[in-house]
Design an enzyme around this catalytic site. Structure first.
Site, PDB file in Angstrom:
ATOM      1  N   GLU A 222      58.598 -92.002  21.456  1.00  0.00           N
ATOM      2  CA  GLU A 222      59.562 -91.374  20.554  1.00  0.00           C
ATOM      3  C   GLU A 222      59.907 -92.230  19.327  1.00  0.00           C
ATOM      4  O   GLU A 222      61.063 -92.599  19.100  1.00  0.00           O
ATOM      5  CB  GLU A 222      60.835 -91.011  21.326  1.00  0.00           C
ATOM      6  CG  GLU A 222      60.593 -89.934  22.361  1.00  0.00           C
ATOM      7  CD  GLU A 222      61.840 -89.439  23.055  1.00  0.00           C
ATOM      8  OE1 GLU A 222      61.803 -88.332  23.623  1.00  0.00           O
ATOM      9  OE2 GLU A 222      62.861 -90.158  23.061  1.00  0.00           O
ATOM     10  N   GLU A 344      56.941 -85.747  28.438  1.00  0.00           N
ATOM     11  CA  GLU A 344      58.361 -85.707  28.812  1.00  0.00           C
ATOM     12  C   GLU A 344      58.897 -84.293  28.654  1.00  0.00           C
ATOM     13  O   GLU A 344      58.621 -83.618  27.668  1.00  0.00           O
ATOM     14  CB  GLU A 344      59.220 -86.629  27.933  1.00  0.00           C
ATOM     15  CG  GLU A 344      59.200 -88.091  28.272  1.00  0.00           C
ATOM     16  CD  GLU A 344      60.311 -88.861  27.545  1.00  0.00           C
ATOM     17  OE1 GLU A 344      61.388 -88.278  27.297  1.00  0.00           O
ATOM     18  OE2 GLU A 344      60.077 -90.034  27.212  1.00  0.00           O
TER      19      GLU A 344
END
Length: 496
Positions: A222, A344
């Site tokens: 991320e 995720e």
């Protein structure tokens, strides 16, 4: 409170304008048969991951990221032991995204910590010995402990003395001056930080490049765009940032890895706003040419992320927002020349949200890794305790599994296919399963995980055309051998 609220408020308005259309018309093309080594390893053929037996592999698994120093789970019931690896195998989870933290790998500038790598290796060996594919993940959230997160070591945290004016937790601290400056200095390669990050990855690749059941390297979790957030948060994303900063950084690391490991997959990630509906522009301006690339991506529903902290689940519109992210991922992998994995989703006890994502994944023939295996006192979670994201009520008690969540995540699904997938569907309520594929030559059978105890307590019935069942009745692993001359295999499983 540590929630995704701040992130939601910052980018929700722009992303919700994006619309939710996607193109499902492109049919998967058949991978070509390739020369394979004996070591169990995955390689890319088209959008697919293919094993050493020339079978298309579909992955269903979990994340296991210990975010607190020493950045690896302990050998205890609270952490990760052989019992955990056995639990994952029994329940059909065939992949783990394993946290391998930069701060652990290189705690001092230029110095690799072999003790840390051995701590990670303990878990790698537990998983590999059970045939579970391992993705090594340089995880970060909020860059460093200075900002309430983890990932980069203190010596690699350059914020030019700019202070954060408050501590508003995760993810709000991303938007504070010090954290933002640290990311801007990362993208600016201050003090040759890219070289150090590359060298840490080279040490990791050098240690595990020949590891059985290694499925490659996830370069950075991320990545936050820093001051470029304003341009990145719109529906179309930020081509200039993605090309000149994010892709340039990951390409620098990729080149270093290829100096020591030419075979394993390397997984690139889009910037964090992709998770909520912004497009990724990786490969748009500067083409990506590595033949063994993966696209590691996440999906989180913005409205749900806002409301989970208030105890609200089943938020309207989430299925459409997830559909937008799935469509963006398909567009990205086609442009990048990459395979794909949803690394995720979830991070909560919102069962309708998990239902939406897993159904989408089936329809898109896309593998996934649920966030997260256990709570592990996660400092950067929707839930300040990390408990909602966990598979268990208590980290040290595998008997405390959240059964309703497990029933959604442990599914009947094809783990390895002697052919090219066409369509897949599983209903976790009725346990009805249907799978179509085009046969091709392979050195092993099609293997389908069937969760007998969870979904078929009285046994199951198999209807198949184009192949022959080679496993025993009611086996936990249904195996099929393609019939000579068959142009398509259709298999259906239902409760007895």
């Amino acid at each position: 409170m540590k929630t995704r609220i701040s992130l939601t408020l910052a980018i929700a308005a722009a992303l919700l304008l994006a619309g939710c259309s996607k193109n499902n018309d492109a049919a998967p093309s058949a991978p070509a048969v390739s020369t394979r080594a004996d070591t169990p390893r995955l390689h890319r053929e088209g959008r697919w991951m293919v094993d050493e037996k020339n079978r298309v592999v579909l992955l269903h698994g979990i994340n296991a990221v210990w975010k607190l120093a020493p950045y690896a789970p302990p050998d205890s019931a609270l952490g990760f032991t052989a019992a955990d690896a056995d639990w994952l195998r029994y329940h059909g989870f065939n992949t783990v995204r394993l946290g391998t933290i930069f701060a652990g790998v290189m705690p001092q500038e230029g110095q690799i910590d072999q003790t840390y790598l051995n701590r990670v290796d303990r878990v790698v060996q537990l998983l590999a010995s059970r045939g579970i594919w391992v993705m090594l993940d340089f995880h970060q959230d909020l860059y460093n402990e200075r900002y309430g997160g983890e990932g980069f070591p203190a010596w690699a945290t350059y914020d030019d003395g700019v202070p954060n004016i408050a501590d508003v937790g995760f993810p709000g601290n991303y938007f504070l001056p010090g954290t933002t400056r640290a990311f801007d200095n990362l993208w600016g390669n201050k003090n040759a930080l890219w070289d150090h990050y590359r060298d840490a990855w080279k040490a990791v690749a050098g240690k595990w490049k020949n590891q059985p059941y290694l499925m490659g390297y996830d370069l950075i979790n991320e990545p936050f765009p820093g001051m470029d957030l304003a341009t990145c948060a719109g529906p179309l994303g930020c081509p200039i940032h993605d090309d000149q900063k994010l892709q340039a950084f990951q390409s620098h690391v990729l080149k270093g890895i290829r100096e020591v490991d030419s075979n394993n997959l390397v997984w690139l990630e889009p910037n964090i706003v992709f998770d909520f509906g912004a497009k990724s522009n990786l490969g748009l301006i500067t083409k990506l040419t590595d033949p063994q690339l993966g696209f590691s991506w996440h999906t989180y529903c913005l409205p749900a992320a806002l409301l989970h902290a208030q105890g609200v689940n089943d938020v309207p519109g989430c299925a459409q927002l997830h559909g937008l992210v799935f469509g963006n991922a398909e567009e990205a992998i086609a442009r990048m020349g990459a395979t794909t994995l949803l690394t995720e989703f979830g991070a909560s006890d919102d069962l309708p949200d998990i239902t939406n994502v897993t159904a989408l994944a089936d329809s898109q023939l896309t593998g996934w890794q649920y966030w997260h295996y256990k709570g592990w006192n996660d400092p950067t979670s929707e839930d300040p305790t990390g408990g909602a994201q966990s598979m268990f009520v208590k980290d040290d008690d595998l008997g405390s599994v959240k059964l309703d969540k497990l029933k959604l995540l442990e599914r009947t699904y094809p783990q390895a296919t002697a052919g090219v997938p066409i369509s897949l569907a599983f209903d976790p309520v009725t346990a009805e399963f249907e799978y179509h594929y085009t046969p091709r030559a392979a050195d092993g059978p099609t293997e389908i995980h069937v969760p007998v105890a969870l979904h078929y307590p009285a046994g199951y019935v198999v209807d198949v055309t184009g192949a022959t069942v080679a496993s025993a009745a009611n086996a936990g692993k249904l195996t099929l051998r393609n019939n000579a001359g068959a142009s398509e295999v259709v298999v259906r499983v239902r409760r007895r």
